[in-house]
Write an enzyme that holds these catalytic residues in place. Structure first.
Site, short mmCIF file in Angstrom:
data_model
loop_
_atom_site.label_atom_id
_atom_site.label_comp_id
_atom_site.label_asym_id
_atom_site.label_seq_id
_atom_site.Cartn_x
_atom_site.Cartn_y
_atom_site.Cartn_z
N CYS A 93 0.84 -1.20 0.00
CA CYS A 93 0.00 0.00 0.00
C CYS A 93 0.88 1.25 0.00
O CYS A 93 1.76 1.40 0.85
CB CYS A 93 -0.90 0.01 1.23
SG CYS A 93 -1.88 1.52 1.36
N CYS A 140 -1.34 6.05 6.86
CA CYS A 140 -2.71 5.67 7.20
C CYS A 140 -2.73 4.81 8.47
O CYS A 140 -1.82 4.04 8.71
CB CYS A 140 -3.32 4.91 6.02
SG CYS A 140 -4.93 4.21 6.36
N CYS A 183 -4.09 -0.11 8.60
CA CYS A 183 -3.34 -1.37 8.73
C CYS A 183 -2.09 -1.12 9.57
O CYS A 183 -1.54 -0.03 9.53
CB CYS A 183 -2.90 -1.89 7.35
SG CYS A 183 -4.24 -2.29 6.22
N CYS A 192 -8.26 1.40 -1.70
CA CYS A 192 -7.70 0.77 -0.50
C CYS A 192 -7.59 -0.72 -0.78
O CYS A 192 -8.58 -1.35 -1.16
CB CYS A 192 -8.60 1.04 0.70
SG CYS A 192 -8.17 0.07 2.17
N TYR A 212 -25.39 -11.44 23.21
CA TYR A 212 -24.82 -10.46 22.27
C TYR A 212 -25.05 -10.93 20.83
O TYR A 212 -24.13 -11.01 20.02
CB TYR A 212 -23.32 -10.27 22.52
CG TYR A 212 -22.92 -10.04 23.96
CD1 TYR A 212 -23.06 -8.79 24.55
CD2 TYR A 212 -22.39 -11.07 24.73
CE1 TYR A 212 -22.67 -8.57 25.87
CE2 TYR A 212 -22.01 -10.86 26.05
CZ TYR A 212 -22.16 -9.61 26.61
OH TYR A 212 -21.77 -9.40 27.91
N GLU A 260 -29.88 -9.13 22.66
CA GLU A 260 -29.04 -8.03 22.18
C GLU A 260 -29.63 -6.73 22.69
O GLU A 260 -30.84 -6.56 22.74
CB GLU A 260 -29.01 -8.06 20.65
CG GLU A 260 -28.41 -6.85 19.97
CD GLU A 260 -26.95 -6.65 20.31
OE1 GLU A 260 -26.60 -5.55 20.76
OE2 GLU A 260 -26.15 -7.60 20.13
N ASP A 285 -20.62 -13.74 22.27
CA ASP A 285 -19.81 -13.01 21.29
C ASP A 285 -19.83 -11.55 21.70
O ASP A 285 -20.46 -10.71 21.06
CB ASP A 285 -20.39 -13.21 19.88
CG ASP A 285 -19.55 -12.56 18.79
OD1 ASP A 285 -18.44 -12.06 19.11
OD2 ASP A 285 -20.00 -12.53 17.64
N CYS A 316 -13.19 -10.98 20.23
CA CYS A 316 -12.42 -10.08 19.37
C CYS A 316 -11.31 -9.39 20.16
O CYS A 316 -10.66 -8.48 19.65
CB CYS A 316 -13.34 -9.05 18.73
SG CYS A 316 -14.21 -8.00 19.91
#
Length: 458
Positions: free
Chosen positions: A78, A84, A87, A165, A318, A339, A387, A414
């Site tokens: 990139c 940026c 990433c 991108c 969730y 949720e 989650d 996550c």
């Protein structure tokens, strides 16, 4: 330790060997035990760096030259990678990225959760780790009188103008460029966050990879959109795949993208996409995973770890728009999803209907309140799936999970740090961590998702 005793000072030029990577992907070097964090470096490299800032226990430096490279270093493809903030680890080859993510999970589980001797499998990666994002959200601004659109520079609100991108679906790039040209044609003023003036704040584009349907969301400061009909007509002409054009109004002084009010300007309220055999309706503000290829990998692993035989009741905490719930409903007797976002539950119910799945129910509310109420009403799930957002599970929810004594818990995470914290609580409450599978949902970034299977100790 005062400033004079530090082994390095601001503006020093130092030659160091990189020993480790932080969870944010910065290299770690040590000088007399003092840690320096240096982005764009890789363990094993000898580099020259300039010290930018020193704190009492650690400092920050900027890479000047790599004196001794390692094999895993590549030239980031990139052109704006170093500016940026999208990433962080493009300078690592893909195999090294996958190793980094697995090591991140292993190290955090051991350090924060005290969880050792549990299989953490090699990270499941992509065959093609580029052009995977099905959603693009781009701020608009102005420079030298010209309209610009792109991503924010690292740790700033300065927009880096760009025309494509390499982690976005090509259709998203084409759409953003078309809207940039259309907005310039009608002299639509971009939003100025300092002066709280202007019209166009963000453009969000969503693309259904399996269906080819495209949604354009124009986020504006107020309801007024000059030349509205001309803009709609030009978008339809420039983007033949567009099936939905939406305006979202955000009049607040905030860096949150969406406001509360959404208006359908043309076409359908939803676009659709598939994960496996399940069809999903996606509205402008729906949460829907941005990497559909890896989402299927992630959810199939969650389904495998749930180990459903067909007689089970499953709770999905969730649940969002019902993505995991509907996957589970294919194999379970009954699925209950909860949720906190009302619009998400509305979408979840709609998604259950369009897939003709009648063995799933959804409720609006906080998981930590709704699930104990279900328990008080006699609900006894064999499997519980969580989650949660990055902050992890609420303490009350963890207490309820332990109280419910579900045979299996599947934890989709996550954030390895909150995963480790929550697994420690569940283990102390009678569960055993059986296996962990990292999944690369966001190639070229430091983020790592994982699926963990826990079983009740007998």
């Amino acid at each position: 330790m005062n400033q004079k005793k530090l082994p390095v000072q601001k503006n020093d030029i130092v030659t160091v060997e990189i020993e480790d990577l932080t969870h944010e992907g910065a290299g770690v070097a040590k000088i007399e035990g003092y840690a320096l964090f240096i982005p764009n470096t890789i363990p094993g490299e000898v580099i020259e760096a300039k010290v930018l800032k020193t704190n009492k226990g650690y400092g920050f430096a900027k890479l000047l030259t790599v004196k001794e490279e390692v094999q895993s270093r590549i030239e980031p493809p990139c052109p704006i990678f170093h500016e940026c903030g999208g990433c962080q680890i493009q300078h690592l080859n893909y195999e090294a990225q996958l190793d980094f993510k697995r090591n991140q999970v292993v190290n955090v589980l051991e350090r924060l959760g005290g969880i050792k001797d549990v299989p953490v499998y090699p990270t499941l990666g992509m065959e093609e780790p580029w052009k995977y994002r099905n959603k693009s959200q781009v701020p608009f601004g102005e420079r030298d009188g010209q309209l610009i659109a792109g991503f924010y520079q690292k740790r700033s609100h300065r927009i880096i103008d760009m025309d494509h991108c390499i982690i976005q679906q090509e259709e998203n790039d084409i759409a953003i460029q078309a809207i940039k040209e259309i907005a310039a044609r009608y002299q639509i003023k971009p939003y100025d966050e300092e002066k709280h003036r202007g019209t166009l704040r963000h453009v969000v584009v969503r693309y259904g990879k399996k269906t080819g349907e495209l949604m354009v969301v124009l986020v504006t400061r107020g309801k007024e959109l000059p030349h509205k009909q001309n803009i709609i007509d030009d978008i339809k002409e420039a983007l033949p795949k567009v099936t939905s054009i939406v305006q979202n109004i955000n009049g607040n002084k905030t860096n949150v993208i969406f406001g509360e009010k959404t208006l359908l300007l043309w076409g359908e309220e939803y676009i659709h996409d598939y994960i496996g055999d399940i069809r999903f309706a996606i509205s402008a503000r729906s949460f829907y995973q941005v990497n559909p290829v890896q989402t299927q990998v992630l959810y199939e692993k969650a389904l495998e770890y749930a180990d459903l035989k067909g007689h089970e009741t499953v709770i999905d905490a969730y649940c969002g728009i019902g993505t995991i719930s509907l996957f589970l409903a294919q194999k379970a007797k009954k699925v209950l999803g909860v949720e906190i976002v009302p619009e998400a539950i509305s979408d979840a119910k709609h998604n259950a209907r369009i897939n003709s799945l009648d063995n799933v129910d959804f409720a609006v509310g906080e998981a930590e309140k709704v699930i104990p109420w279900w328990y008080s009403q006699g609900v006894r799930p064999e499997v519980l799936v969580v989650d949660p957002p990055r902050k992890g599970c609420d303490e009350k929810l963890l207490e309820t999970i332990i109280q419910m004594k579900a045979e299996r818990v599947v934890y989709v995470s996550c954030n390895p740090a909150t995963l480790a914290r929550d697994l420690k609580v569940l283990e102390e409450g009678g569960y055993q961590t059986k296996q962990v599978q990292p999944v690369d949902m966001f190639p070229q970034s430091t983020h790592v998702e994982s699926v963990t299977q826990l079983t009740l100790k007998q």
